[in-house]
Structures are given as C-alpha cells and as structure tokens.
Design a protein around this motif. Sequence first.
Motif, PDB file in Angstrom:
ATOM      1  N   ILE A 119       0.854  -1.178   0.000  1.00 40.38           N
ATOM      2  CA  ILE A 119       0.000   0.000   0.000  1.00 40.38           C
ATOM      3  C   ILE A 119       0.890   1.227   0.000  1.00 40.38           C
ATOM      4  N   ALA A 120       1.032   1.836  -1.174  1.00 37.39           N
ATOM      5  CA  ALA A 120       1.943   2.966  -1.339  1.00 37.39           C
ATOM      6  C   ALA A 120       1.323   4.294  -0.923  1.00 37.39           C
ATOM      7  N   GLY A 121       0.005   4.317  -0.728  1.00 39.90           N
ATOM      8  CA  GLY A 121      -0.640   5.528  -0.226  1.00 39.90           C
ATOM      9  C   GLY A 121      -0.796   6.617  -1.255  1.00 39.90           C
ATOM     10  N   PRO A 122      -1.133   7.793  -0.846  1.00 41.46           N
ATOM     11  CA  PRO A 122      -1.298   8.198   0.557  1.00 41.46           C
ATOM     12  C   PRO A 122      -2.598   7.710   1.187  1.00 41.46           C
ATOM     13  N   THR A 123      -3.483   7.104   0.388  1.00 40.51           N
ATOM     14  CA  THR A 123      -4.730   6.561   0.922  1.00 40.51           C
ATOM     15  C   THR A 123      -4.734   5.055   0.732  1.00 40.51           C
ATOM     16  N   GLY A 124      -5.778   4.410   1.231  1.00 41.27           N
ATOM     17  CA  GLY A 124      -5.941   2.980   1.013  1.00 41.27           C
ATOM     18  C   GLY A 124      -5.523   2.106   2.173  1.00 41.27           C
ATOM     19  N   GLY A 125      -4.922   2.683   3.182  1.00 40.77           N
ATOM     20  CA  GLY A 125      -4.488   1.882   4.321  1.00 40.77           C
ATOM     21  C   GLY A 125      -5.619   1.607   5.294  1.00 40.77           C
ATOM     22  N   THR A 126      -5.427   0.560   6.089  1.00 44.21           N
ATOM     23  CA  THR A 126      -6.354   0.217   7.169  1.00 44.21           C
ATOM     24  C   THR A 126      -5.525   0.009   8.431  1.00 44.21           C
ATOM     25  N   ASP A 127      -6.196  -0.229   9.551  1.00 45.84           N
ATOM     26  CA  ASP A 127      -5.456  -0.523  10.781  1.00 45.84           C
ATOM     27  C   ASP A 127      -4.646  -1.806  10.619  1.00 45.84           C
ATOM     28  N   GLU A 128      -5.217  -2.780   9.921  1.00 40.81           N
ATOM     29  CA  GLU A 128      -4.541  -4.068   9.722  1.00 40.81           C
ATOM     30  C   GLU A 128      -3.427  -3.968   8.687  1.00 40.81           C
ATOM     31  N   LYS A 129      -3.673  -3.178   7.639  1.00 41.04           N
ATOM     32  CA  LYS A 129      -2.700  -3.007   6.559  1.00 41.04           C
ATOM     33  C   LYS A 129      -2.537  -1.516   6.283  1.00 41.04           C
ATOM     34  N   PRO A 130      -1.637  -0.872   7.042  1.00 40.28           N
ATOM     35  CA  PRO A 130      -1.477   0.581   6.927  1.00 40.28           C
ATOM     36  C   PRO A 130      -0.713   1.001   5.668  1.00 40.28           C
ATOM     37  N   VAL A 131      -0.868   2.261   5.328  1.00 42.58           N
ATOM     38  CA  VAL A 131      -0.070   2.839   4.250  1.00 42.58           C
ATOM     39  C   VAL A 131       1.406   2.633   4.605  1.00 42.58           C
ATOM     40  N   GLY A 132       2.164   2.182   3.627  1.00 44.38           N
ATOM     41  CA  GLY A 132       3.586   1.925   3.842  1.00 44.38           C
ATOM     42  C   GLY A 132       3.913   0.466   4.097  1.00 44.38           C
ATOM     43  N   LEU A 133       2.874  -0.376   4.261  1.00 43.53           N
ATOM     44  CA  LEU A 133       3.115  -1.809   4.395  1.00 43.53           C
ATOM     45  C   LEU A 133       3.378  -2.378   3.008  1.00 43.53           C
ATOM     46  N   VAL A 134       4.551  -2.959   2.833  1.00 34.82           N
ATOM     47  CA  VAL A 134       4.933  -3.555   1.560  1.00 34.82           C
ATOM     48  C   VAL A 134       5.537  -4.930   1.852  1.00 34.82           C
ATOM     49  N   TYR A 135       5.140  -5.899   1.057  1.00 31.89           N
ATOM     50  CA  TYR A 135       5.768  -7.210   1.129  1.00 31.89           C
ATOM     51  C   TYR A 135       6.589  -7.414  -0.131  1.00 31.89           C
ATOM     52  N   VAL A 136       7.794  -7.895   0.068  1.00 30.23           N
ATOM     53  CA  VAL A 136       8.707  -8.234  -1.016  1.00 30.23           C
ATOM     54  C   VAL A 136       8.803  -9.751  -1.030  1.00 30.23           C
ATOM     55  N   GLY A 137       8.761 -10.326  -2.204  1.00 25.46           N
ATOM     56  CA  GLY A 137       8.979 -11.758  -2.335  1.00 25.46           C
ATOM     57  C   GLY A 137      10.262 -11.993  -3.102  1.00 25.46           C
ATOM     58  N   ILE A 138      11.084 -12.881  -2.613  1.00 23.88           N
ATOM     59  CA  ILE A 138      12.328 -13.247  -3.299  1.00 23.88           C
ATOM     60  C   ILE A 138      12.308 -14.759  -3.489  1.00 23.88           C
ATOM     61  N   CYS A 139      12.513 -15.172  -4.714  1.00 25.34           N
ATOM     62  CA  CYS A 139      12.577 -16.592  -5.046  1.00 25.34           C
ATOM     63  C   CYS A 139      13.864 -16.799  -5.845  1.00 25.34           C
ATOM     64  N   ALA A 140      14.805 -17.493  -5.251  1.00 28.88           N
ATOM     65  CA  ALA A 140      16.115 -17.712  -5.886  1.00 28.88           C
ATOM     66  C   ALA A 140      16.504 -19.170  -5.739  1.00 28.88           C
ATOM     67  N   ASN A 141      16.733 -19.817  -6.860  1.00 29.66           N
ATOM     68  CA  ASN A 141      17.076 -21.237  -6.861  1.00 29.66           C
ATOM     69  C   ASN A 141      16.041 -22.008  -6.049  1.00 29.66           C
ATOM     70  N   CYS A 142      16.441 -22.660  -5.012  1.00 28.59           N
ATOM     71  CA  CYS A 142      15.510 -23.467  -4.217  1.00 28.59           C
ATOM     72  C   CYS A 142      14.983 -22.735  -2.989  1.00 28.59           C
ATOM     73  N   SER A 143      15.426 -21.530  -2.745  1.00 34.96           N
ATOM     74  CA  SER A 143      14.978 -20.821  -1.550  1.00 34.96           C
ATOM     75  C   SER A 143      14.012 -19.699  -1.911  1.00 34.96           C
ATOM     76  N   LYS A 144      13.105 -19.429  -0.986  1.00 34.73           N
ATOM     77  CA  LYS A 144      12.182 -18.321  -1.162  1.00 34.73           C
ATOM     78  C   LYS A 144      11.868 -17.741   0.212  1.00 34.73           C
ATOM     79  N   PHE A 145      11.744 -16.437   0.237  1.00 38.47           N
ATOM     80  CA  PHE A 145      11.429 -15.797   1.507  1.00 38.47           C
ATOM     81  C   PHE A 145      10.778 -14.435   1.273  1.00 38.47           C
ATOM     82  N   PRO A 146       9.888 -14.066   2.203  1.00 40.79           N
ATOM     83  CA  PRO A 146       9.288 -12.742   2.131  1.00 40.79           C
ATOM     84  C   PRO A 146      10.050 -11.758   3.014  1.00 40.79           C
TER      85      PRO A 146
END
Length: 180
Positions: A119-146
Amino acid sequence: MLTYTADDLEKIFREENINPDELQNMVVEKLKKNNLKLATAESCTGGLLSGRITAVSGASEVFDCGVCSYANKIKHKVLGVSEETLNTLGAVSPETALQMAEGVKKLANADIGASTTGIAGPTGGTDEKPVGLVYVGICANCSKFPVKLLLGETNGSKNSRNYIRKLACNAVLYTIWKLT
C-alpha cells in the motif's frame, strides 16, 4: 520473516556505505559477475523497480522480464497467484508476494524472481494493513522468503507515495545484491 522500517534501511545503507541511488548499478554488476538472470513482478511499485534496473547500461544481459501486475486478475492469470490466496489473505500479504516472485521466475526462466506488493498511499491503508506496508517476495534457486517493509509515517515523509515506492525498490535491490 525479515522486517525493515525506513529507518532500518537508512541505517543499513549508512553503515555499509551504500548510496541507495546506485543500488541498481551494484545489482546489475553482481548479476553479470555471477551469470544470473533476474525477473520482477511489481504491484505497488508499478514498474519503478524494472525501470531502475533497465536504466543501467548492459542490463539486458541479466534482465529479461518485468511484469507490472497491479490488478489481482493479472496476478492470478499471468503470475499464477492462487485465487484462494488473493481472496483470503489479499493482494498485500507475504504469501501473495512469494507467489508473484515464483510466478515471474518461472515465466522468465530466471534464476531470481523478485516481487513487490503493498500500500503505497497516501490513501488505502487500514489498521490491519497501513499505508507503507509492503511485502517483497524473493525466489532464488531453491529458496524463497518474504520481506516485510513498514515504510509509512517516517522521516517527515508521512505516507508519501513516491517515498514508499522508492524505498521499497531500494529494499528489493539491496536484498538481491546481498543474496547474489
């Protein structure tokens, strides 16, 4: 799951003497050195990450594909994010980020898949998922992590869309650079 705030990232860059505006150059150079290919899937960063990578001369040696998957239907149809994940956990979740990264890695037959959703904002956030909450996913070879980023309301840049998007890209590039 790794979690970073904007202050955490700035501290890391300062301590490691990294100019965040040079991260894309560092990543392309390291990917070339290690003969690796990268693909990206972006939602909240809207192509900014791919743009930064392709701004580097010679990036075509290490980058074949970037998907801007702003809509959930594209996340599902193009990247293979499950409808169940989207319907139950939402587009802004570590599970969605990982499925996006896996999907683009597979789509491009790359060594590394990286994604952003948040949620890049400036609107759209909630208490559960506020503006500025970003998840990154990385998948490399056999490993993956957020990676969880909490980038809102910091450094006098309260919920600045451009700030959040840039910092999210910095975090992805830094993670890839450290990983390779």
